[in-house]
Design a protein around this motif. Structure first.
Motif, PDB file in Angstrom:
ATOM      1  N   ASP A 135      44.043  37.158  46.171  1.00  0.00           N
ATOM      2  CA  ASP A 135      44.010  36.039  45.077  1.00  0.00           C
ATOM      3  C   ASP A 135      43.744  34.568  45.588  1.00  0.00           C
ATOM      4  OD1 ASP A 135      45.068  37.837  43.299  1.00  0.00           O
ATOM      5  OD2 ASP A 135      47.032  37.644  43.635  1.00  0.00           O
ATOM      6  N   MET A 194      48.662  38.081  47.913  1.00  0.00           N
ATOM      7  CA  MET A 194      48.493  38.730  46.723  1.00  0.00           C
ATOM      8  C   MET A 194      49.839  38.340  45.910  1.00  0.00           C
ATOM      9  SD  MET A 194      49.088  42.920  45.756  1.00  0.00           S
ATOM     10  CE  MET A 194      47.330  43.393  46.324  1.00  0.00           C
ATOM     11  N   ALA A 195      49.805  37.382  44.938  1.00  0.00           N
ATOM     12  CA  ALA A 195      50.845  36.698  44.264  1.00  0.00           C
ATOM     13  C   ALA A 195      51.672  37.552  43.560  1.00  0.00           C
ATOM     14  CB  ALA A 195      50.344  35.728  43.119  1.00  0.00           C
ATOM     15  N   VAL A 232      48.969  31.859  40.749  1.00  0.00           N
ATOM     16  CA  VAL A 232      48.028  31.849  41.587  1.00  0.00           C
ATOM     17  C   VAL A 232      47.397  30.461  41.337  1.00  0.00           C
ATOM     18  CG1 VAL A 232      45.542  32.832  42.189  1.00  0.00           C
ATOM     19  CG2 VAL A 232      47.491  34.236  41.510  1.00  0.00           C
TER      20      VAL A 232
END
Lengths: 278, 442, 229
Positions: free
Chosen positions: A15, A131-132, A137
């Motif tokens: 992300d 990787m939120a 993001v």
């Protein structure tokens, strides 16, 4: 080297990405890393404006949406205040004698390329691919988080008491930019160190106060520390030679380092503080 | 006329009601929490609180017999080379061999196959009864990994990685000693008769970044053929769906708190998780924001009972629903015909939930050969097939009334809500108004 | 001998080629170059082939193995040989967390150290570690044997069922319901065989201690309620 490490970790965190690079401090001078969603407009005249406010010449070096201002070390707070008050679209990502922070939304290799990470030099550096999980993001939501001079933190995992902790820290006057749990961890450590703890002591205390799953890597002017929660599920690998110490979420990230074949490679123990100082 | 002081009617506390009082006494007597089966029993906002608007002057309905209304659904078209093609948007949820009898698994397989849909294994491996009877079988990949093996993995038609279930998001499985018979013990590699507590987290991964690698491994083992589902209990559906999708799932299954379990603490079932109704819109929103709504399929479960529930779940954006408790009732669970026996167990037909004790008079949630023998798999399978057909017909009836030639064309705009709670959760207007409570905030 | 260079070949091609070995194929010895920590290398194998991986691998190498011999000439990431059914996986370097997790059979040999949760939920696999194992090893271990020639970390064998644990060095602490047990002749014989199969000759089985389940948590008793907290 860090660029390569981040590239390998793209699928763990597609992300956004970010990194902090620690250069050699220059006597009497400090660096302020700023970011803006509209950099062309925001950065033109920024150096002159800040320079006017603190009464000295201020250098600016721009990289993409970020720029580094070089200011007198004793005027750091004044610079922060001036930017906050007079330049609403400019965010301070970090400041200190040595630290420069770059972070952006996007695929990690592209983020690293935009900022020219491969050509940067420094004594140590910390990178992260995200990787939120629960927070947005955004550029500010990317790691590392810096909440104190020359301090930064990256985190893999998920804290389970960050909302209460954020409220407590906010009451104590700490400003938060995001809803991110990792920013709370960074601010917590900064607050502890602000009360006189060493990084090692702050991390030890964190074991009592931070709940949830975490592997932290924390950078300071002189070095970096690693801490895993007592359950220690989130992956972590350390490699040490007489030339370097490196950390990664997976061995994959370290595989290309020179001399890795003969390095001491191990996984940090749960609830144990590791710290290297230059 | 003599005048006496009128007596006050004895008044019981709403807070300390009879059930609460009995539970305090039970806890004081035993020193252990209450364990039971099934899902949340408390009253919750549910599909009953929604209504379809139907066609009128501005929309045109379809004729019931002549004009087609499709019900098929393809699960797993994102990455799998062999997706699952169901004839109806209703699947059978994971229920373990062990918690259910072999005959019950057999019957589920027969009924589902006759209706053109799939069944799902559970926390106890793949039983031969179920594999042989189910034309389409989803193999659950659970934290316990009981009976997990590559042979069965390759025999499966899809793989469902279970992160959690609606009755107990964040909890592990339980199967008490009474049901760990020789065969169950062997399938799970456990000593006979022990109280089995399965893990709440997977043994070899934690979090979405690890899950992505686990999914990749399962795809490599199965040559990228099998659809991979990720099942989560309803708690934070917006984030969980986004993370399941980022981790590479083909299908996301969300199980609301009315979803059943074989055995879990009562306190867990009734107090952890969110209602099924509240799960759907945030999940769909996550898929829409990722541009993957209807590409990564969404299965909703937890308290689905009839075709109206199916139609409402689809209208809110699900691709299919899954049933567990309702399927067991179709097989014969809690049937008033056995009231005497339920009484003898200290319960009553419709309330019997001590499934973990293995004494089910209906022969479904038991491993006792005599009790299990009461369930005729062929007959029970036919009952399930009938029930699935009725649900499908009901959903089609509603869809046609709303002018749809496929049940997937139902939309949130076809619905209104009877209560403010349901309107807020389903994000549809309160009936007769244009008001969607909480609209604009999330 | 087929050689697959992962610097140029796709992982998917390698695994599919290994899965589709015709019975009686002569291609029984494979070599994999440049793994660079890749995940899911040589997973789901189902035939008696030997795969030698020259370098370190990432997660789940040799996962769900049946019959094959997988040799990692380097270190292995998390979950090496997870859920193995039969055959052998040998790691010449160190293994990360979850080594041999949920394995049903076969032999996992780690010539270096294994990290935390080695043998978690093991269901019949034999694991022999030349060095140390980390914390929570053999957590909920159901069946099989874990042999540790070095030291074991905290909470060894927590909530263990019927697996047998043998440790030669120190044990930092035992987990709930795990106790030291008498080493009887049949255990010494078993241990000797496991060390022999792993190729660790010259290690005396009598220098080990045996650990297993006290079986106190098998059925709930209010007196053990603290262990559930």
């Amino acid at each position: 080297m860090l660029a390569q490490m981040l590239g390998t970790m793209c699928d763990r965190g597609p992300d956004s990405a970010g990194f902090a690079v620690y250069g050699t401090p220059r006597s009497g001078l400090a660096k302020v890393t700023v970011q803006s969603p509209a950099p062309d407009e925001a950065f033109s005249g920024l150096a002159a404006s800040v320079g006017g406010a603190v009464g000295t010449e201020v250098a600016i070096e721009r990289r993409g949406s970020h720029a580094v201002l070089t200011v007198p070390a004793d005027r750091l707070e004044a610079v922060r205040d001036h930017i906050r008050d007079q330049h609403g679209t400019v965010r301070v990502l970090g400041a200190g004698d040595a630290i420069e922070i770059y972070k952006e939304v996007g695929y990690p290799t592209e983020v690293a390329a935009v900022f020219g990470l491969a050509n940067m030099a420094g004594t140590h550096a910390i990178g992260h691919t995200r990787m939120a999980t629960e927070s947005a993001v955004t550029t500010l939501g990317a790691h590392p988080f810096s909440t104190g001079p020359d301090q930064c933190l990256v985190h893999n995992g998920s804290l389970s008491n960050h909302n209460n902790l954020r409220r407590t820290l906010a009451r104590d006057g700490i400003r938060f930019e995001t809803e991110n749990d990792s920013e709370v961890a960074a601010a917590y450590l900064t607050a502890q160190m602000g009360q006189g703890s060493s990084l090692g002591e702050a991390l030890e205390k964190g074991l009592d106060d931070l709940d949830g799953f975490f592997t932290f890597v924390v950078g300071t002017k002189n070095g970096f520390g690693v801490l895993r929660d007592p359950i220690a599920c989130k992956p972590a690998v350390l490699a040490e030679t007489d030339r370097f110490v490196a950390f990664g979420s997976e061995y994959r990230a370290l595989a290309a380092l020179p001399g890795i074949e003969t390095a001491k490679v191990w996984e940090p123990e749960p609830a144990t503080v590791y710290f290297w100082e230059r | 006329m003599t005048y006496t002081n009128p007596p006050t009617v004895p008044r019981k506390s709403a807070t300390f009601d009879d059930y609460t009082l009995s539970e305090i006494r039970r806890a004081a007597s035993t020193g252990i929490y209450d364990i039971r089966g099934a899902g949340a029993k408390r009253r919750l906002p549910h599909f009953d609180d929604l209504l379809f608007l139907g066609a009128s002057m501005s929309r045109y309905p379809l004729e019931g017999y002549r004009e087609r209304c499709g019900t098929d659904v393809v699960l797993g078209s994102r990455f799998a080379s062999k997706p699952l093609e169901l004839k109806i948007p209703i699947t059978i949820a994971g229920m373990s061999f062990g918690s259910l009898s072999a005959n019950a698994k057999d019957a589920l397989g027969r009924g589902a196959s006759a209706a053109g849909t799939s069944t799902t294994t559970g926390d106890g491996g793949m039983s031969r009864e179920e594999r042989s009877q189910s034309k389409m079988l989803v193999y659950q990949y659970l934290p316990s990994r009981y009976g997990m093996n590559p042979e069965d993995l390759l025999k499966a038609d899809a793989i469902e990685i279970v992160v959690g279930q609606g009755a107990k998001p964040g909890g592990g499985g339980m199967l008490l000693g009474q049901k760990i018979t020789d065969r169950v013990a062997e399938m799970r590699t456990l000593p006979k008769g022990i109280d089995q507590r399965s893990a709440c987290r997977h043994p070899d991964w934690t979090g979405p970044d690890d899950l992505e690698i686990k999914i990749m491994e399962l795809r490599e083992i199965t040559d990228w053929q099998k659809p991979i589902f990720v099942k989560v209990g309803g708690s934070r559906p917006y984030y969980d769906v986004a993370l399941a999708v980022k981790s590479g799932a083909d299908v996301v299954v969300i199980d609301g708190m009315q979803g059943g379990t074989a055995a879990t603490q009562e306190v867990f079932i009734e107090n952890v998780g969110i209602p099924t109704l509240a799960c759907i819109r945030p999940a769909v929103q996550a898929l829409q924001e990722l541009g993957l709504h209807r590409k990564v399929q969404l299965i909703i479960s937890g308290g689905i009972r009839n075709g109206a529930d199916v139609a409402k779940a689809l209208a809110l954006g699900a691709d299919a629903v899954s049933i567990g408790t309702a399927a067991l009732v179709a097989l014969g669970d809690n049937d008033p015909a056995r009231e005497d026996e339920y009484r003898a167990l200290g319960s009553t037909a419709g309330a019997y939930d001590d499934w973990h004790e293995g004494r089910d008079p209906a022969g479904i949630t038991t491993q006792d050969p005599e009790l299990m023998g009461r369930l005729d798999p062929e007959l029970a399978g036919r009952r399930l097939a009938n029930y699935l057909k009725v649900m499908t017909l009901e959903a089609q009836t509603i869809a046609r009334a709303c002018g749809k030639n496929h049940v997937h064309n139902l939309e949130p705009e076809d619905l209104c809500a009877l209560t403010v709670e349901a309107a807020a959760m389903a994000r549809v207007p309160l009936a007769g108004t244009s008001w969607i409570p909480g609209n604009g905030g999330f | 001998m087929p050689v697959v260079d992962l610097a140029t070949a796709e992982l998917r091609t390698l695994n599919q080629a290994l899965h589709h070995q015709a019975p009686g194929s002569n291609e029984t010895a494979w070599e994999v170059l440049n793994p660079h920590g890749a995940h899911a290398v040589a997973v789901g194998l189902n035939a008696p082939v030997t795969v030698t991986i020259k370098g370190s691998v990432g997660y789940y190498c040799g996962g769900m193995n049946r019959e094959a011999q997988v040799v990692v000439d380097g270190s292995a990431g998390p979950g090496v040989a997870e859920n193995m059914m039969s055959g052998q996986v040998r790691v010449k370097g160190d293994a990360s967390q979850y080594a041999g997790a949920t394995g049903h059979g076969g032999l996992l040999v780690v010539e270096g150290n294994a990290s935390s949760r080695c043998g978690i939920s093991m269901k019949g696999i034999d694991i022999v570690v030349r060095g140390n194992v980390g914390h929570m090893s053999a957590f909920m271990a159901q069946a099989g044997n874990l042999v540790v020639c070095g030291d074991a970390g905290d909470a060894l064998g927590d909530s263990i069922y019927e697996a047998r644990l043998f440790v030669r060095g120190s044990v930092k602490s035992l987990g709930a319901d795990c106790i030291e047990k008498e080493m009887r002749p049949e255990h010494l014989k078993l241990l000797g065989e496991l060390l022999g199969k792993a190729g660790f000759d010259g290690i005396d089985p009598t220098s080990f201690k045996r650990f297993g389940s006290a079986r106190k948590l098998y059925n709930f008793s209010v007196d053990n309620a603290d262990s559930y907290g």
